[in-house]
Design a protein around this motif. Sequence first.
Motif, PDB file in Angstrom:
ATOM      1  N   ARG A 178       7.915   6.133  14.466  1.00 45.62           N
ATOM      2  CA  ARG A 178       8.164   6.427  13.052  1.00 45.62           C
ATOM      3  C   ARG A 178       8.508   7.893  12.832  1.00 45.62           C
ATOM      4  O   ARG A 178       9.234   8.220  11.884  1.00 45.62           O
ATOM      5  N   ARG A 179       7.992   8.777  13.678  1.00 45.28           N
ATOM      6  CA  ARG A 179       8.356  10.196  13.537  1.00 45.28           C
ATOM      7  C   ARG A 179       9.862  10.368  13.667  1.00 45.28           C
ATOM      8  O   ARG A 179      10.494  11.099  12.901  1.00 45.28           O
ATOM      9  N   ARG A 180      10.441   9.717  14.649  1.00 42.33           N
ATOM     10  CA  ARG A 180      11.888   9.804  14.827  1.00 42.33           C
ATOM     11  C   ARG A 180      12.614   9.240  13.613  1.00 42.33           C
ATOM     12  O   ARG A 180      13.616   9.797  13.145  1.00 42.33           O
ATOM     13  N   GLN A 181      12.128   8.118  13.086  1.00 38.85           N
ATOM     14  CA  GLN A 181      12.776   7.498  11.933  1.00 38.85           C
ATOM     15  C   GLN A 181      12.684   8.366  10.690  1.00 38.85           C
ATOM     16  O   GLN A 181      13.657   8.510   9.944  1.00 38.85           O
ATOM     17  N   VAL A 182      11.509   8.957  10.448  1.00 35.96           N
ATOM     18  CA  VAL A 182      11.335   9.820   9.275  1.00 35.96           C
ATOM     19  C   VAL A 182      12.265  11.024   9.362  1.00 35.96           C
ATOM     20  O   VAL A 182      12.911  11.416   8.368  1.00 35.96           O
ATOM     21  N   LEU A 183      12.358  11.626  10.546  1.00 38.95           N
ATOM     22  CA  LEU A 183      13.275  12.756  10.726  1.00 38.95           C
ATOM     23  C   LEU A 183      14.715  12.350  10.437  1.00 38.95           C
ATOM     24  O   LEU A 183      15.454  13.060   9.737  1.00 38.95           O
ATOM     25  N   GLU A 184      15.128  11.218  10.963  1.00 37.24           N
ATOM     26  CA  GLU A 184      16.508  10.761  10.765  1.00 37.24           C
ATOM     27  C   GLU A 184      16.794  10.470   9.296  1.00 37.24           C
ATOM     28  O   GLU A 184      17.855  10.827   8.764  1.00 37.24           O
ATOM     29  N   ILE A 185      15.859   9.811   8.620  1.00 36.67           N
ATOM     30  CA  ILE A 185      16.047   9.479   7.201  1.00 36.67           C
ATOM     31  C   ILE A 185      16.199  10.746   6.369  1.00 36.67           C
ATOM     32  O   ILE A 185      17.109  10.856   5.531  1.00 36.67           O
ATOM     33  N   GLN A 187      17.027  13.781   7.406  1.00 44.03           N
ATOM     34  CA  GLN A 187      18.248  14.501   7.773  1.00 44.03           C
ATOM     35  C   GLN A 187      19.464  13.891   7.085  1.00 44.03           C
ATOM     36  O   GLN A 187      20.318  14.611   6.546  1.00 44.03           O
ATOM     37  N   ARG A 188      19.564  12.573   7.105  1.00 45.75           N
ATOM     38  CA  ARG A 188      20.711  11.907   6.473  1.00 45.75           C
ATOM     39  C   ARG A 188      20.744  12.161   4.965  1.00 45.75           C
ATOM     40  O   ARG A 188      21.814  12.322   4.379  1.00 45.75           O
ATOM     41  N   ALA A 189      19.574  12.194   4.354  1.00 43.39           N
ATOM     42  CA  ALA A 189      19.491  12.359   2.898  1.00 43.39           C
ATOM     43  C   ALA A 189      19.438  13.824   2.474  1.00 43.39           C
ATOM     44  O   ALA A 189      19.411  14.115   1.278  1.00 43.39           O
ATOM     45  N   ASP A 190      19.454  14.746   3.459  1.00 42.22           N
ATOM     46  CA  ASP A 190      19.368  16.183   3.174  1.00 42.22           C
ATOM     47  C   ASP A 190      18.105  16.513   2.377  1.00 42.22           C
ATOM     48  O   ASP A 190      18.140  17.238   1.377  1.00 42.22           O
ATOM     49  N   VAL A 191      16.971  15.966   2.842  1.00 43.85           N
ATOM     50  CA  VAL A 191      15.672  16.216   2.212  1.00 43.85           C
ATOM     51  C   VAL A 191      14.839  17.079   3.150  1.00 43.85           C
ATOM     52  O   VAL A 191      14.605  16.714   4.307  1.00 43.85           O
TER      53      VAL A 191
END
Length: 410
Positions: A178-185, A187-191
């Motif tokens: 989930r750490r990888r997923q949270v980072l990716e989400i 990054q994509r959303a510029d949050v």
Amino acid sequence: MVASEVRALFSVASRPEVVSLAGGMPYVTALPLDVVGELVADLVARRGPVALQYGSGQGDPHLREQICDVMRMEGIEANPDDVVVTVGSQQALDLITRIFIDPGDVVLAEGPSYVGALGTFSAYQARVIHVAMDNEGIIPESLAQTIYALKSAGNRIKFLYTIPTFQNPAGVTLSVARRRQVLEICQRADVLIVEDNPYGMLGFDGEPMRTLRADNADGIVYLGSFSKTLAPGFRVGWALAPHAIREKLVLAMESAVLSHSSFTQLAVGQYLATQPWREQIKTFGELYRERRDTMLASLEALMPDGVTWTRPGGGFFVWATLPEGLDSKALLPRAVAERVAFVPGTGFFADGGGARHMRLSYCYPEPDRIREGVRRLAGVIGQELRVRDTFGTGSPSERAGIDTPGPDLA
């Protein structure tokens, strides 16, 4: 800013006959206090004119180098120039919020989340939107859906605030996947992510977990503290931030307090330079593991059916869930009357949720006191269940807004 209704009860809860499972106070008695005393005396004798003078708004340069050594244990490679020393990580959180938030901006936070953070966000008039979590931390699908819905409605999301490791109050840890997923989400959303990590070194099994910041140097502000691994009385924390944000942090820091305490910075620096601090952290971890085990065993043996709880792998807290129809905030005065205290779950939600939850802390009481506290609490919950079964479900707490925490509740 809103005063806490709960805090008034803790003047009673602090009496010695009351077992407090409420406060997140480190067990500083486990430190070699005589050595710390000698260290401080030596600091004044040898470097008094420097230690007692004004210092840099960014923090002592040598301490910032030492902080980078500490963070390296969790996979972070950082430049001391990007570290800003603060008055505990709470001040770092306040400064970040001050820099980024205009009234009405959105902050995403786990539900539940740290009460001190929620109070800060509320004071700067941010809208806190909770993201669902479970025993593996933030649920990535919920995070992605929440970001999409907010942006589609024209909301400004300034950052995600998260305690991914041994979370306060839930005690859960965000899984590696989930750490990888949270980072990716994000990054994509510029949050931007604000990663708060006061408990990361205090795991009970194996080496410290790799932080989010270790895998993303540009999109994360990392907050650290010596309050849990040394002592909160020094009030030394830090923020590690991308360069542009670091510049604003220094300006905000100088505006808030002019300069940090040179004395406490140099004392912490001398401790790190002369003492086996890694071994001391292991000592703390072993002590807290024993108390965690006592808490879990006592809950298993004594709690009525229908009560559930998390099983933390480190840190200070267990998050308990009451059976349907019980309200932790309504329960607290009755518990204090039976000489046991906890923190109701409502304090950890910005939207008034959490009525069926409570935070139980095992870090400070001795094991026999933990057992006795759980016994008393189980008796109160059992009595409430009997009342519920006789008279039906009571009304939930009518509450909204954020309680402003005292240090004993944080």
